[in-house]
Motif scaffolding. Structure first.
Motif, PDB file in Angstrom:
ATOM      1  N   LEU A  82       0.946  -1.217  -0.110  1.00  0.00           N
ATOM      2  CA  LEU A  82      -0.085   0.035   0.004  1.00  0.00           C
ATOM      3  C   LEU A  82       1.002   1.174   0.082  1.00  0.00           C
ATOM      4  O   LEU A  82       0.472   2.304  -0.664  1.00  0.00           O
ATOM      5  CB  LEU A  82      -0.994   0.006   1.509  1.00  0.00           C
ATOM      6  CG  LEU A  82      -1.890  -0.977   1.136  1.00  0.00           C
ATOM      7  CD1 LEU A  82      -2.910  -0.978   2.644  1.00  0.00           C
ATOM      8  CD2 LEU A  82      -2.882  -0.661   0.023  1.00  0.00           C
ATOM      9  N   VAL A 126      -4.769   4.759  -3.199  1.00  0.00           N
ATOM     10  CA  VAL A 126      -5.024   3.558  -2.634  1.00  0.00           C
ATOM     11  C   VAL A 126      -6.337   3.146  -2.068  1.00  0.00           C
ATOM     12  O   VAL A 126      -6.848   1.961  -2.075  1.00  0.00           O
ATOM     13  CB  VAL A 126      -4.250   3.251  -1.188  1.00  0.00           C
ATOM     14  CG1 VAL A 126      -2.625   3.509  -1.400  1.00  0.00           C
ATOM     15  CG2 VAL A 126      -4.796   4.280  -0.011  1.00  0.00           C
ATOM     16  N   LEU A 150      -6.634  -0.569  -1.048  1.00  0.00           N
ATOM     17  CA  LEU A 150      -6.948  -0.772   0.329  1.00  0.00           C
ATOM     18  C   LEU A 150      -8.195  -1.735   0.818  1.00  0.00           C
ATOM     19  O   LEU A 150      -8.191  -2.680   1.541  1.00  0.00           O
ATOM     20  CB  LEU A 150      -7.054   0.681   0.954  1.00  0.00           C
ATOM     21  CG  LEU A 150      -7.585   0.844   2.525  1.00  0.00           C
ATOM     22  CD1 LEU A 150      -6.435   0.190   3.274  1.00  0.00           C
ATOM     23  CD2 LEU A 150      -7.778   2.258   2.727  1.00  0.00           C
TER      24      LEU A 150
END
Length: 275
Positions: free
Chosen positions: A22, A67, A72
């Motif tokens: 990430l 993200v 995510l």
């Protein structure tokens, strides 16, 4: 039990690998932007990317925009989907419940661990992207006359303190949004013994919701789709802050948490874990 789940979370290599990935995405994008030295054309690229070349203090917001749509939620789906199903697949679930733990207590511990993971992931993305942004793009002191100050989406200059508060608000909102989605994956995890299957089912929910948002025919149900208000955190960077969508998004995610955690509890409390 909560302490046990949090310790397991911290000690799992795949947790840190997912967080590393990430954080790597904003790093790659920042390096490409810095090497090219020109922003994306208006209307193209992620939110805030066109502004970060002038002020790296705003890069955490751009990183969150990068993200949030896919990476995510993917990490959240994998972790939450493995919550109960993973324990069942490895045979540890029945041994966990042999002790005086209780299914409700175990499920709450899984929810707390999920929330901790989301908060940790988002915080590390913000911190690393802030460092990267300042190192590569500076603080914009020449543009706005104050190091760390940024220009809001409404054209008003935000001081470093105001920017920090709005970033914290964005973090809290994104954590709530991901928790609403994560609880769906946790519920699906109680329906199967396959963590991968639960994660894939959660991703199917994510994709379906995203596709429906693009269809005019789905207008009546759009306000209730789990992804509908995910991008409302951007309103924290307007002046004044647009609270309407933020409040609706928080209310929607609270509904998802209550409904799907209740469904997970109802199913898990009667689930046969002895076979």
């Amino acid at each position: 039990m909560i302490a046990v789940e949090l310790r397991k979370l911290v000690l799992r290599p795949r947790v840190w690998l997912s967080i590393l990935l990430l954080c790597a995405l904003p790093l790659v994008v920042a390096v490409v932007l810095a090497a090219a030295d020109f922003p994306p054309p208006p209307g193209q690229g992620g939110a805030f990317l066109s502004a970060v070349l002038r002020n790296g203090s705003l890069y955490p917001a751009a990183a969150l925009a990068l993200v949030l749509p896919v990476f995510l939620p993917l990490a959240v789906a994998v972790l939450a989907g493995d919550g109960i199903a993973g324990e069942a697949a490895t045979g540890t679930l029945r041994y966990l419940l042999v002790r005086p733990v209780g299914r409700t207590r175990l499920l709450i511990a899984k929810l707390v661990a999920l929330c901790a993971f989301i908060l940790l992931a988002v915080l590390l993305v913000v911190i690393t992207s802030l460092v990267i942004g300042i190192l590569l793009f500076g603080t914009g002191a020449e543009a706005v006359g104050q190091a760390g100050a940024v220009t809001s989406l409404s054209g008003v200059t935000l001081t470093p303190f105001e920017l920090t508060l709005r970033l914290l608000g964005s973090i809290a909102y994104i954590v709530a949004s991901m928790l609403g989605f994560g609880v769906i994956a946790l519920f699906l995890s109680t329906l199967t013994d396959s963590g991968l299957g639960a994660a894939l089912a959660a991703l199917a929910v994510l994709i379906t919701s995203s596709v429906l948002e693009t269809l005019d025919a789905a207008g009546p149900i759009k306000p209730y789709l789990p992804t509908n208000f995910w991008l409302a955190w951007i309103d924290f960077f307007r002046d004044p802050i647009f609270w309407h969508s933020i409040e609706k998004g928080l209310l929607l995610q609270a509904g998802y948490v209550i409904v799907f955690f209740g469904a997970a509890w109802a199913n898990f409390s009667t689930k046969d874990v002895t076979s």
